[in-house]
Motif scaffolding. Structure first.
Motif, PDB file in Angstrom:
ATOM      1  N   PRO A 178      42.816  76.443  46.493  1.00 18.09           N
ATOM      2  CA  PRO A 178      43.844  75.494  47.787  1.00 18.09           C
ATOM      3  C   PRO A 178      42.788  74.307  47.778  1.00 18.09           C
ATOM      4  O   PRO A 178      43.128  73.410  48.590  1.00 18.09           O
ATOM      5  N   THR A 179      42.167  73.653  46.689  1.00 23.49           N
ATOM      6  CA  THR A 179      41.503  72.302  46.784  1.00 23.49           C
ATOM      7  C   THR A 179      42.482  71.463  46.007  1.00 23.49           C
ATOM      8  O   THR A 179      42.585  71.886  44.799  1.00 23.49           O
ATOM      9  N   SER A 180      42.130  70.308  46.349  1.00 25.35           N
ATOM     10  CA  SER A 180      42.803  68.915  45.548  1.00 25.35           C
ATOM     11  C   SER A 180      41.836  68.295  44.174  1.00 25.35           C
ATOM     12  O   SER A 180      40.456  68.056  44.739  1.00 25.35           O
ATOM     13  N   LEU A 181      42.283  68.845  43.176  1.00 24.49           N
ATOM     14  CA  LEU A 181      41.971  68.066  41.894  1.00 24.49           C
ATOM     15  C   LEU A 181      41.808  66.753  42.776  1.00 24.49           C
ATOM     16  O   LEU A 181      40.562  66.294  41.620  1.00 24.49           O
ATOM     17  N   ALA A 182      42.454  65.962  42.645  1.00 25.58           N
ATOM     18  CA  ALA A 182      42.711  64.964  43.232  1.00 25.58           C
ATOM     19  C   ALA A 182      40.955  63.618  43.973  1.00 25.58           C
ATOM     20  O   ALA A 182      41.258  62.825  44.070  1.00 25.58           O
ATOM     21  N   MET A 183      41.067  65.163  45.111  1.00 24.34           N
ATOM     22  CA  MET A 183      39.301  64.716  45.854  1.00 24.34           C
ATOM     23  C   MET A 183      38.175  65.283  44.769  1.00 24.34           C
ATOM     24  O   MET A 183      37.399  64.345  44.989  1.00 24.34           O
ATOM     25  N   THR A 184      37.944  66.667  44.782  1.00 22.31           N
ATOM     26  CA  THR A 184      37.044  66.924  43.789  1.00 22.31           C
ATOM     27  C   THR A 184      37.097  67.881  42.224  1.00 22.31           C
ATOM     28  O   THR A 184      36.393  69.245  42.438  1.00 22.31           O
ATOM     29  N   PRO A 185      37.499  66.799  41.595  1.00 16.92           N
ATOM     30  CA  PRO A 185      37.291  67.943  40.298  1.00 16.92           C
ATOM     31  C   PRO A 185      36.252  67.911  39.773  1.00 16.92           C
ATOM     32  O   PRO A 185      35.259  67.470  39.693  1.00 16.92           O
ATOM     33  N   PRO A 186      36.496  68.561  38.629  1.00 15.15           N
ATOM     34  CA  PRO A 186      34.623  68.573  37.531  1.00 15.15           C
ATOM     35  C   PRO A 186      35.009  67.222  37.103  1.00 15.15           C
ATOM     36  O   PRO A 186      35.623  67.094  36.373  1.00 15.15           O
ATOM     37  N   LEU A 187      33.738  66.761  37.506  1.00 14.99           N
ATOM     38  CA  LEU A 187      33.456  65.875  36.900  1.00 14.99           C
ATOM     39  C   LEU A 187      32.504  66.005  35.568  1.00 14.99           C
ATOM     40  O   LEU A 187      32.896  64.311  34.249  1.00 14.99           O
ATOM     41  N   SER A 188      32.327  66.772  34.533  1.00 16.54           N
ATOM     42  CA  SER A 188      31.899  66.752  33.315  1.00 16.54           C
ATOM     43  C   SER A 188      33.044  66.927  32.208  1.00 16.54           C
ATOM     44  O   SER A 188      34.120  66.608  32.476  1.00 16.54           O
ATOM     45  N   GLU A 189      32.578  66.049  31.650  1.00 17.01           N
ATOM     46  CA  GLU A 189      33.659  65.719  30.416  1.00 17.01           C
ATOM     47  C   GLU A 189      34.145  67.164  29.749  1.00 17.01           C
ATOM     48  O   GLU A 189      35.583  66.943  28.663  1.00 17.01           O
ATOM     49  N   ASN A 190      33.275  67.962  29.781  1.00 18.97           N
ATOM     50  CA  ASN A 190      33.699  69.146  28.840  1.00 18.97           C
ATOM     51  C   ASN A 190      34.462  69.929  30.027  1.00 18.97           C
ATOM     52  O   ASN A 190      34.451  71.400  29.376  1.00 18.97           O
TER      53      ASN A 190
END
Length: 359
Positions: A305-317
């Motif tokens: 239900p959460t937006s990848l545009a707002m709080t995506p994981p920030l790790s390159e992996n």
């Protein structure tokens, strides 16, 4: 709670007549931090950007006990101050008292990362010359440097945080550093001994909880089958979570003999250290997802239900698994349509395949 840092000069967004604008004295910055663990991890990107621009800037963090420990593992901070006020409480007397206690530090600049009215009160009462934050909850009069939030230009939470730490008219950086938390090797050794862990095994960490609400949680039955499959393939399974997640981790461990249940048993700092021993972490969109990525674990993130545009994981992996449905992302704590398809339809086999890639 204190973390070391160094001091130097700073020239942020300021009015011409402030002491900071006409002085070469080293700046001292107070950041009012967010309540959520994941948001706190994202805030470290702001601290990195500030320290790159002003290598010796002194940054202190004021945050609630639920998220403040994360700051102790951030090299950019000088001091971490725990705000001992229950979440959601205005507590005017306690906030005024803390403002009086902190005022002698003579901060030049305060940055309010939360958008709440109450988060801007302490810097206002401290009379910090420059008080930056977004215009929300009718609090613009508490800020000397109010920002208008344009979500089209700043869709991600991390972009919004960084924007509050930039001088006027400077564009957003083209690329941002990933969060990176420090590990206490001695404390980590004590923790694995305390919980009887074998750090030499092929560990997959599972974080089946999510503080925001049940809509963000992959079903317990799916987690159970994943844990069983991982154990059968020769992996060690460590289950992580807060005390609120303990019932979930206990249920999974009971049906997957051999999985080690750490849910509600570790402190947040112990979880940070132990997650660094897991080459792979499978997690819902949660604070532990961000923590795992920030300590170098390869993250497989399950989004609904959460937006990848707002709080995506920030790790390159990090790798994200989600279902592209018309109703998702809805941003709700509980599925408003009662079917929870966005999470139910992410198959165990899909997640297992991602875990076993290059494992």
């Amino acid at each position: 709670m204190v973390a070391d840092a160094q001091g130097a000069e700073l020239l942020p967004r300021v009015q011409r007549m402030t002491r900071l604008a006409r002085s070469n004295d080293p700046a001292q910055v107070l950041v009012i931090g967010p309540s959520w663990v994941g948001d706190m991890v994202m805030a470290q990107v702001l601290f990195q950007v500030m320290r790159r621009r002003w290598p010796q800037v002194q940054i202190d963090l004021l945050a609630p006990p639920a998220s403040a420990p994360v700051g102790l593992r951030m090299a950019e901070l000088r001091r971490v101050i725990s705000l001992e006020i229950p979440h959601g409480r205005l507590a005017i007397k306690a906030r005024r008292g803390l403002a009086r206690e902190l005022q002698p530090t003579d901060y030049d600049w305060a940055i309010c990362l939360p958008n709440s009215f109450k988060s801007a009160l302490i810097p206002y009462w401290m009379k910090v010359p420059v008080r930056s934050g977004f215009r929300r909850e009718m609090r613009a009069w508490l800020l000397s440097d109010p920002h208008r939030l344009n979500r089209r230009k700043l869709p991600r939470t991390v972009d919004q945080y960084v924007a509050l730490g930039l001088p006027p008219r400077l564009p957003q950086p083209h690329s941002l550093p990933a969060p990176r938390l420090q590990i206490d090797a001695a404390a980590r050794s004590l923790a694995w001994q305390e919980f009887g862990l074998d750090p030499g095994t092929r560990v997959v960490a599972l974080a089946p909880g999510a503080e925001f609400g049940p809509a963000k949680r992959w079903p317990v039955g799916h987690w159970t089958r994943l844990a069983q499959a991982l154990l059968q393939s020769g992996h060690a399974v460590w289950l992580f979570g807060s005390p609120k997640d303990a019932a979930i981790t206990q249920e999974i461990a009971a049906q997957a003999p051999g999985a080690i249940d750490l849910g509600g048993r570790t402190t947040l700092l112990q979880a940070i250290d132990l997650l660094s021993l897991a080459p792979i972490t499978v997690s819902n969109d949660s604070g532990l997802m961000h923590v795992a990525g920030a300590v170098g674990s390869r993250v497989i993130a399950i989004y609904g239900p959460t937006s990848l545009a707002m709080t995506p994981p920030l790790s390159e992996n990090a790798q994200v698994l989600r279902r592209d449905l018309p109703c998702s992302p809805c941003g709700k704590r509980v599925c408003p349509l009662k079917h929870h398809r966005c999470m139910e339809e992410i198959e165990v086999s899909q997640v297992l395949a991602k875990v076993l890639e290059n494992a």
